[in-house]
Motif scaffolding. Structure first.
Motif, mmCIF file in Angstrom:
data_model
loop_
_atom_site.group_PDB
_atom_site.id
_atom_site.type_symbol
_atom_site.label_atom_id
_atom_site.label_comp_id
_atom_site.label_asym_id
_atom_site.label_seq_id
_atom_site.Cartn_x
_atom_site.Cartn_y
_atom_site.Cartn_z
ATOM 1 N N ILE A 1 -32.282 -13.526 -11.969
ATOM 2 C CA ILE A 1 -32.646 -14.697 -12.763
ATOM 3 C C ILE A 1 -31.905 -14.611 -14.288
ATOM 4 O O ILE A 1 -31.532 -15.561 -14.578
ATOM 5 C CB ILE A 1 -34.046 -15.094 -12.727
ATOM 6 N N ALA A 2 -32.419 -13.475 -14.795
ATOM 7 C CA ALA A 2 -31.683 -13.413 -15.910
ATOM 8 C C ALA A 2 -30.106 -13.267 -16.118
ATOM 9 O O ALA A 2 -29.611 -13.956 -17.223
ATOM 10 C CB ALA A 2 -32.251 -11.790 -16.612
ATOM 11 N N VAL A 3 -29.542 -12.849 -15.311
ATOM 12 C CA VAL A 3 -27.984 -12.966 -14.968
ATOM 13 C C VAL A 3 -27.719 -14.233 -15.011
ATOM 14 O O VAL A 3 -26.539 -14.651 -15.572
ATOM 15 C CB VAL A 3 -27.370 -12.024 -13.889
ATOM 16 N N LEU A 4 -28.528 -14.901 -14.243
ATOM 17 C CA LEU A 4 -27.892 -16.431 -13.996
ATOM 18 C C LEU A 4 -28.099 -17.407 -15.320
ATOM 19 O O LEU A 4 -27.680 -18.393 -15.233
ATOM 20 C CB LEU A 4 -28.744 -17.135 -12.820
ATOM 21 N N GLY A 5 -28.904 -16.916 -16.092
ATOM 22 C CA GLY A 5 -29.241 -17.379 -17.508
ATOM 23 C C GLY A 5 -30.766 -18.059 -17.682
ATOM 24 O O GLY A 5 -30.887 -19.027 -18.351
ATOM 25 N N GLY A 6 -31.607 -17.607 -16.898
ATOM 26 C CA GLY A 6 -32.923 -18.128 -17.040
ATOM 27 C C GLY A 6 -34.028 -17.061 -17.555
ATOM 28 O O GLY A 6 -35.059 -17.170 -17.202
ATOM 29 N N LEU A 7 -33.722 -16.758 -18.624
ATOM 30 C CA LEU A 7 -34.363 -15.711 -19.871
ATOM 31 C C LEU A 7 -35.631 -16.752 -20.224
ATOM 32 O O LEU A 7 -36.777 -16.275 -20.387
ATOM 33 C CB LEU A 7 -33.600 -15.243 -20.859
ATOM 34 N N SER A 8 -35.449 -17.956 -20.413
ATOM 35 C CA SER A 8 -36.353 -18.789 -20.826
ATOM 36 C C SER A 8 -37.597 -18.765 -19.901
ATOM 37 O O SER A 8 -38.786 -19.222 -20.366
ATOM 38 C CB SER A 8 -35.920 -20.185 -21.183
ATOM 39 N N TRP A 9 -37.465 -18.831 -18.564
ATOM 40 C CA TRP A 9 -38.527 -18.651 -17.641
ATOM 41 C C TRP A 9 -39.237 -17.457 -17.435
ATOM 42 O O TRP A 9 -40.215 -17.277 -16.749
ATOM 43 C CB TRP A 9 -38.133 -19.136 -16.312
ATOM 44 N N LEU A 10 -38.815 -16.451 -18.081
ATOM 45 C CA LEU A 10 -39.337 -15.179 -17.946
ATOM 46 C C LEU A 10 -40.326 -14.598 -19.158
ATOM 47 O O LEU A 10 -40.726 -13.576 -19.000
ATOM 48 C CB LEU A 10 -38.349 -14.060 -17.652
ATOM 49 N N ARG A 11 -40.092 -15.519 -19.957
ATOM 50 C CA ARG A 11 -41.069 -15.087 -21.149
ATOM 51 C C ARG A 11 -42.560 -15.380 -21.069
ATOM 52 O O ARG A 11 -42.868 -16.811 -20.485
ATOM 53 C CB ARG A 11 -40.746 -15.866 -22.506
ATOM 54 N N ILE A 12 -43.345 -14.575 -21.220
ATOM 55 C CA ILE A 12 -44.740 -14.723 -20.804
ATOM 56 C C ILE A 12 -45.482 -15.671 -21.764
ATOM 57 O O ILE A 12 -45.537 -15.246 -23.106
ATOM 58 C CB ILE A 12 -45.437 -13.272 -20.937
ATOM 59 N N ASP A 13 -46.020 -16.794 -21.318
ATOM 60 C CA ASP A 13 -46.760 -17.568 -22.352
ATOM 61 C C ASP A 13 -48.168 -17.948 -21.840
ATOM 62 O O ASP A 13 -48.238 -18.516 -20.640
ATOM 63 C CB ASP A 13 -46.100 -18.989 -22.349
ATOM 64 N N ASP A 14 -49.176 -17.405 -22.305
ATOM 65 C CA ASP A 14 -50.385 -17.511 -21.895
ATOM 66 C C ASP A 14 -50.846 -19.007 -21.615
ATOM 67 O O ASP A 14 -51.760 -19.198 -20.531
ATOM 68 C CB ASP A 14 -51.599 -16.907 -22.798
#
Length: 427
Positions: free
Chosen positions: A88-101
């Motif tokens: 997911i990070a390689v494909l550009g989805g880092l925004s979805w991997l940030r933990i937001d309570d």
């Protein structure tokens, strides 16, 4: 002060005529908005296959770590989850991997009915073991912790694969409208449900087996569809991963704590035995029926979705501005300027100070009804003797007669009964 009264010390100047503004044309002010990405979809599907290969590597690593079933499964799921998150990070989805309570809490609130059912099933299982006189297994607390890690790995792995690498690339290509967003969620949840059905030996398959496969796909697909919609709405993967892990944890941990490890970790959802098949079919039907409130909640979430939504692999800046402006897929345009009717030249009083005249405000006069205006008559033409030397020359000779200078008379409404615009000075 009355608008028709002339302030003291003011001179009368003409106002420039107001020309009608030309109607503005619709012109594009932004480039064509983002409409979908085929490369993201193709690369996402390739990375999904890479993660499947990575799961084979994870199996080999898990067998090398330990011979204990729970440890092997935990290592396998955590390593597989790592492969999925890296993809997911390689494909550009880092925004979805940030933990937001906040997003995690929103996902839990949206899935409260599913979690409530899991709590009820967990309580029923514990009650059954306790009523039969079963005691907790030795080392149950360590197994409890290991099961929590296992379920966390399951949630991250499966959500990363199906909501991240299946639903995400589908959104990157087709997430233009709310209907297409729903279709992407349906496709990814169908794939999610099919992956939970491992058909047994084809020679042992029967109609009851196919019915079990269909019902299990529907039952699992309902959960997958809900999680896909929530992940799309929240633009987050951690919330649905934690909900997924909690759901599996509450179903697995009672079996693990009472020593039924193989039953807890079994993935056989289709039975070839007739009596067991009928029992399994009944369980699936009841489960689907009790999921109805979850479906209703999901429909409400769908109605609140913003479109377009191209998922985690497309920057929202590419499509957020046109969508916020209500333009959709068309270029943003400039609103037309309202055309004004042509206005005749008007004369107005301008407060131009006159030297030597004090600027004192004129008294406010009470409004009076205008007196009736007498009909205008043509001015009498004076009889001029042509023999006189001071007589004006005829206009027909190409030379106009000189105009008589009229002293300036301020115009006041209601005094003499005249109604008409004031004349500029000197005319």
């Amino acid at each position: 002060m009355d608008s028709n009264q002339i302030p003291t010390g003011a001179q009368q100047v003409p106002q420039a005529p107001v020309q009608a503004a030309p109607q503005a044309q619709y012109v594009p002010t932004q480039p064509k908005p983002f409409s979908g990405s085929w490369p993201k979809l193709l690369i996402g599907l390739v990375l999904f296959g890479v993660v499947l290969v990575g799961q084979g590597i994870a199996v080999a690593i898990a067998f090398a770590i330990s011979d204990e079933l729970l440890v092997e499964e935990t290592a396998y799921e955590l390593i597989s989850a790592l492969f999925a998150l890296v993809a997911i990070a390689v494909l550009g989805g880092l925004s979805w991997l940030r933990i937001d309570d906040r997003k995690v809490l929103n996902a839990i609130k949206d899935c409260w009915w599913l979690l409530l059912l899991d709590v009820a099933l967990m309580g029923i299982t514990i009650f059954e073991y306790a009523s039969e006189g079963e005691s907790l297994a030795r080392g149950w607390f360590g197994d409890f912790i290991m099961t929590a890690l296992l379920c966390l790995g399951i949630g991250l792995c499966e959500e990363g694969m199906f909501r991240g690498l299946i639903n995400g690339p589908l959104l990157a290509r087709f997430g233009k409208t709310r209907r297409s967003i729903v279709m992407c969620a349906l496709v990814s949840s169908l794939v999610f449900g099919l992956f939970h059905v491992l058909p047994p030996d084809p020679s042992e398959m029967n109609p009851l087996g196919f019915v079990q496969m269909a019902l299990k796909t529907i039952q699992t697909g309902i959960c997958g569809f809900t999680w896909a919609i929530i992940a799309t709405k929240e633009r987050d993967l951690w919330g649905v991963s934690i909900v997924h892990g909690l759901s599996d944890f509450m179903l697995i941990v009672p079996e693990v704590m009472f020593g039924a490890m193989e039953t807890a970790l079994s993935t056989d959802y289709v039975s070839t035995d007739a009596s067991e098949a009928l029992e399994t079919i009944g369980v699936y039907v009841i489960t689907i029926l009790v999921y109805l409130p979850l479906i209703v909640r999901t429909v409400k979430i769908i109605r609140s979705l913003d479109a377009p939504n191209y998922g985690p692999f497309v920057r929202p800046a590419l499509y957020a501005a046109p969508a916020a402006a209500g333009v959709g897929s068309a270029p943003m345009r400039v609103a037309p300027v309202m055309q004004q009717a042509p206005v005749a030249p008007q004369q107005a009083w301008a407060a131009v100070p006159t030297p030597g005249v004090a600027r004192t405000p004129a008294p406010v006069m009470p409004q009076q009804a205008p007196a009736p205006v007498a009909p205008q008559q043509a001015p009498a033409v004076p009889v001029v003797d042509p023999s006189r030397q001071d007589a004006p020359r005829s206009v027909s000779h190409g030379q106009a007669a000189p105009q008589q200078q009229v002293p300036y008379q301020p115009y006041q409404q209601g005094g003499n009964g005249t109604a008409g615009p004031p004349r500029p000075s000197g005319m």
